[in-house]
Design a protein around this motif. Sequence first.
Motif, PDB file in Angstrom:
ATOM      1  N   LEU A 126      79.319 -15.881   2.318  1.00  0.00           N
ATOM      2  CA  LEU A 126      79.132 -16.308   3.705  1.00  0.00           C
ATOM      3  C   LEU A 126      77.772 -15.856   4.233  1.00  0.00           C
ATOM      4  O   LEU A 126      77.108 -16.601   4.968  1.00  0.00           O
ATOM      5  N   LEU A 127      77.349 -14.654   3.857  1.00  0.00           N
ATOM      6  CA  LEU A 127      76.025 -14.187   4.278  1.00  0.00           C
ATOM      7  C   LEU A 127      74.921 -15.018   3.638  1.00  0.00           C
ATOM      8  O   LEU A 127      73.919 -15.341   4.293  1.00  0.00           O
ATOM      9  N   GLU A 128      75.077 -15.362   2.371  1.00  0.00           N
ATOM     10  CA  GLU A 128      74.082 -16.213   1.710  1.00  0.00           C
ATOM     11  C   GLU A 128      73.967 -17.554   2.418  1.00  0.00           C
ATOM     12  O   GLU A 128      72.861 -18.082   2.612  1.00  0.00           O
ATOM     13  N   GLN A 129      75.095 -18.104   2.809  1.00  0.00           N
ATOM     14  CA  GLN A 129      75.081 -19.394   3.519  1.00  0.00           C
ATOM     15  C   GLN A 129      74.320 -19.280   4.833  1.00  0.00           C
ATOM     16  O   GLN A 129      73.485 -20.135   5.164  1.00  0.00           O
ATOM     17  N   ASN A 130      74.576 -18.227   5.599  1.00  0.00           N
ATOM     18  CA  ASN A 130      73.925 -18.076   6.901  1.00  0.00           C
ATOM     19  C   ASN A 130      72.454 -17.695   6.759  1.00  0.00           C
ATOM     20  O   ASN A 130      71.652 -18.022   7.645  1.00  0.00           O
ATOM     21  N   ARG A 131      72.093 -17.020   5.672  1.00  0.00           N
ATOM     22  CA  ARG A 131      70.665 -16.777   5.428  1.00  0.00           C
ATOM     23  C   ARG A 131      69.940 -18.097   5.169  1.00  0.00           C
ATOM     24  O   ARG A 131      68.792 -18.277   5.594  1.00  0.00           O
ATOM     25  N   ALA A 132      70.594 -19.012   4.472  1.00  0.00           N
ATOM     26  CA  ALA A 132      69.990 -20.327   4.233  1.00  0.00           C
ATOM     27  C   ALA A 132      69.832 -21.095   5.549  1.00  0.00           C
ATOM     28  O   ALA A 132      68.820 -21.786   5.758  1.00  0.00           O
ATOM     29  N   ASN A 190      76.542  -7.226  -0.367  1.00  0.00           N
ATOM     30  CA  ASN A 190      75.799  -7.866  -1.460  1.00  0.00           C
ATOM     31  C   ASN A 190      76.547  -9.028  -2.092  1.00  0.00           C
ATOM     32  O   ASN A 190      75.923  -9.933  -2.659  1.00  0.00           O
ATOM     33  N   ASN A 191      77.871  -9.036  -2.017  1.00  0.00           N
ATOM     34  CA  ASN A 191      78.666 -10.054  -2.703  1.00  0.00           C
ATOM     35  C   ASN A 191      79.143 -11.177  -1.782  1.00  0.00           C
ATOM     36  O   ASN A 191      79.856 -12.078  -2.234  1.00  0.00           O
ATOM     37  N   ASN A 243      81.029  -9.067  10.992  1.00  0.00           N
ATOM     38  CA  ASN A 243      82.373  -9.522  10.623  1.00  0.00           C
ATOM     39  C   ASN A 243      82.671  -9.248   9.150  1.00  0.00           C
ATOM     40  O   ASN A 243      83.790  -8.868   8.794  1.00  0.00           O
ATOM     41  N   VAL A 244      81.665  -9.441   8.299  1.00  0.00           N
ATOM     42  CA  VAL A 244      81.852  -9.176   6.869  1.00  0.00           C
ATOM     43  C   VAL A 244      82.144  -7.696   6.637  1.00  0.00           C
ATOM     44  O   VAL A 244      83.066  -7.327   5.885  1.00  0.00           O
ATOM     45  N   LEU A 245      81.378  -6.830   7.309  1.00  0.00           N
ATOM     46  CA  LEU A 245      81.595  -5.395   7.154  1.00  0.00           C
ATOM     47  C   LEU A 245      82.928  -4.962   7.768  1.00  0.00           C
ATOM     48  O   LEU A 245      83.617  -4.083   7.221  1.00  0.00           O
ATOM     49  N   GLN A 289      80.127   2.665  -0.366  1.00  0.00           N
ATOM     50  CA  GLN A 289      80.029   1.794  -1.544  1.00  0.00           C
ATOM     51  C   GLN A 289      80.735   0.462  -1.299  1.00  0.00           C
ATOM     52  O   GLN A 289      80.246  -0.596  -1.685  1.00  0.00           O
ATOM     53  N   ALA A 290      81.897   0.535  -0.659  1.00  0.00           N
ATOM     54  CA  ALA A 290      82.638  -0.701  -0.374  1.00  0.00           C
ATOM     55  C   ALA A 290      81.851  -1.606   0.572  1.00  0.00           C
ATOM     56  O   ALA A 290      81.776  -2.828   0.365  1.00  0.00           O
ATOM     57  N   LEU A 291      81.231  -1.017   1.592  1.00  0.00           N
ATOM     58  CA  LEU A 291      80.445  -1.813   2.534  1.00  0.00           C
ATOM     59  C   LEU A 291      79.222  -2.417   1.848  1.00  0.00           C
ATOM     60  O   LEU A 291      78.855  -3.572   2.109  1.00  0.00           O
ATOM     61  N   THR A 292      78.599  -1.652   0.961  1.00  0.00           N
ATOM     62  CA  THR A 292      77.433  -2.169   0.234  1.00  0.00           C
ATOM     63  C   THR A 292      77.819  -3.339  -0.656  1.00  0.00           C
ATOM     64  O   THR A 292      77.123  -4.369  -0.690  1.00  0.00           O
ATOM     65  N   LYS A 293      78.921  -3.196  -1.368  1.00  0.00           N
ATOM     66  CA  LYS A 293      79.381  -4.287  -2.244  1.00  0.00           C
ATOM     67  C   LYS A 293      79.766  -5.517  -1.431  1.00  0.00           C
ATOM     68  O   LYS A 293      79.475  -6.654  -1.817  1.00  0.00           O
ATOM     69  N   ALA A 294      80.435  -5.297  -0.304  1.00  0.00           N
ATOM     70  CA  ALA A 294      80.818  -6.427   0.550  1.00  0.00           C
ATOM     71  C   ALA A 294      79.589  -7.170   1.050  1.00  0.00           C
ATOM     72  O   ALA A 294      79.568  -8.405   1.095  1.00  0.00           O
TER      73      ALA A 294
END
Length: 260
Positions: free
Chosen positions: A12-18, A8-9, A107-109, A1-6
């Motif tokens: 930094l991932l949103e920035q790199n997806r852009a 989705n929230n 890195n996020v995970l 659950q913690a990894l899923t929330k990290a």
Amino acid sequence: QALTKAYNNSGLLEQNRAVLRAADEDVAQAVATLRPVFNWSAGITHNFGRSLSPATGALVNTDSTSRSLALSAEMTIYDGGANKFAIEAAKETVLATRQSLISVEQNVLLDAVQAYMDVRRETETVALRQNNLRVIQEELRAAQDRFDVGEVTKTDVALAEARLASSLAQLEAAKGALQQAKARYKQAVGVNANGLSTPPSLPKLPASVAAAQSVAVRHHPAMRQIQHTIKAADLNIARAKTASGPTATIGGSYGIASTN
């Protein structure tokens, strides 16, 4: 659950997806250079004027209106492969950007796992400090009782009091470390750390450090990103070499104009 929330929230991932979406657009732009280019232009001009008529000597209007429309088309039919190299370089850049995104995901995970384990550790440390404090409080109480009946000296009581003060300081330090760990957890996961359960067992590790290094060299996204970046650089070099060669384009235009 913690990894899923990290996952989705993470901003930094949103920035790199852009960034990845922008790299995808570069491929579309490179492909577009091989397609026909159409241009058009239109204009209208109205001139206002009055002039003196030589025949009658009267003023007459000399207004005029001009209209124009032009269409043109152009297409590259030979460029020595420059556009092809540009497309392939853009594709390699996309692949490198994808590997960069995977590296950021790891890195996020990893930050989430580290924050999770830090909270667990500091929670256990606080529990140990609290238990230690209770034990020392009992020791101080026993020392005070023994002093009251004359079995120990005042120095023994003072030493017990010093141990109690040290235990209190250690407990407060542990509580402060726990609050810091919870703050890092919220930063990494995006939610408060409440009731964290015991984590699962560790995954199976490679048999040796050399085996782990071999896996990392072959599969780590940072290594793959560099490989695609090198390929993109080689393609751009090949593209630059074709710049001095001949190019051929085919084009046509059509235009009409009228004045009244």
